[in-house]
Design a protein around this motif. Sequence first.
Motif, mmCIF file in Angstrom:
data_model
loop_
_atom_site.group_PDB
_atom_site.id
_atom_site.type_symbol
_atom_site.label_atom_id
_atom_site.label_comp_id
_atom_site.label_asym_id
_atom_site.label_seq_id
_atom_site.Cartn_x
_atom_site.Cartn_y
_atom_site.Cartn_z
ATOM 1 N N ARG A 129 9.549 -12.950 -6.042
ATOM 2 C CA ARG A 129 8.471 -11.920 -6.162
ATOM 3 C C ARG A 129 7.370 -12.182 -5.285
ATOM 4 N N ALA A 130 7.132 -13.636 -5.072
ATOM 5 C CA ALA A 130 5.886 -14.311 -4.361
ATOM 6 C C ALA A 130 6.337 -14.310 -2.805
ATOM 7 N N ILE A 131 7.681 -14.529 -2.582
ATOM 8 C CA ILE A 131 7.934 -14.766 -1.237
ATOM 9 C C ILE A 131 8.195 -12.982 -0.514
ATOM 10 N N THR A 132 8.814 -12.330 -1.261
ATOM 11 C CA THR A 132 8.804 -10.899 -0.949
ATOM 12 C C THR A 132 7.615 -10.203 -0.799
ATOM 13 N N ASP A 133 6.636 -10.284 -1.715
ATOM 14 C CA ASP A 133 5.078 -9.990 -1.739
ATOM 15 C C ASP A 133 4.704 -10.208 -0.381
ATOM 16 N N ALA A 134 4.635 -11.622 0.054
ATOM 17 C CA ALA A 134 4.021 -12.052 1.351
ATOM 18 C C ALA A 134 4.499 -11.326 2.483
#
Length: 275
Positions: A129-134
């Motif tokens: 989630r964190a990587i794709t949100d960024a």
Amino acid sequence: MSIKSVAVVADLGESFGNYTIGDDDALLGLVTASNIACGFHAGDPRVMNDTVRQCVERGIELGAHPGYPDLVGFGRRLIEASEEEIRTDVLYQIGALDAFARVHGGIISHVAPHGRMGSIAQTDAKHARAITDAIAAYNPEYIVICQNGLLAEESRKRNLQVGYVFLADRGYGADGMPVPRSHEGGLIHDPELIGRRVVQVVTEGTVVTVDGETVPLGHDADVVLLHGDHPQVLANGTALRAALETAGIRATGLQEVLAEKASAARQTASVVGAV
């Protein structure tokens, strides 16, 4: 029958200060795309600037290669971090590389999470989630390079394109995923074998495991990766490109590979719909 194509990428820009890792000058003559370290696991502003400049001059696609803030461990150790820390660390690194891309008249095409951060994101929802949100927040046009797993799933949820990667110089297990480097056969040292494996993956969709079993890879091979810190990376890259040429497989940029893939899918859907 259409000619198969694949992007050839290497991890580049991993030197730091007076320390040199890999032979980027030679590798730039073998790849069609780049994963450029963004200063956290490797690289520094001077290295990033020079690597981006050379890629732009040679027409090599630019890719951001963000990792954990772990210069000592080269980003291959798990760093305990919150989802917000991972998101902002990735965002910071993409922005840093994009600054150099803009200065040199280039455009980032993809993001390939590095090392432990990238591997754990295949199975850990927080990282995925964190990587794709960024990535989605910064530029939803960027392609996410990954394997089957949660990172691919979260990318699709955010309408991000996925470029499926095959690690050309790594051994694979029965599950169609790379085995740890410490595993026997985890790192391949035979350049000719690397070339044969890549051709098999691109043309047949299967891979021979470290135990000698042939199994489905489980995803397309849109891009094949050479690790820049492999001790035989130049021999590996030379053998890989020769094997692709002999097999009639075209090495090109990742954007073109995915565009061709999408076009073929539309044509297939059109034919099916007409039946």
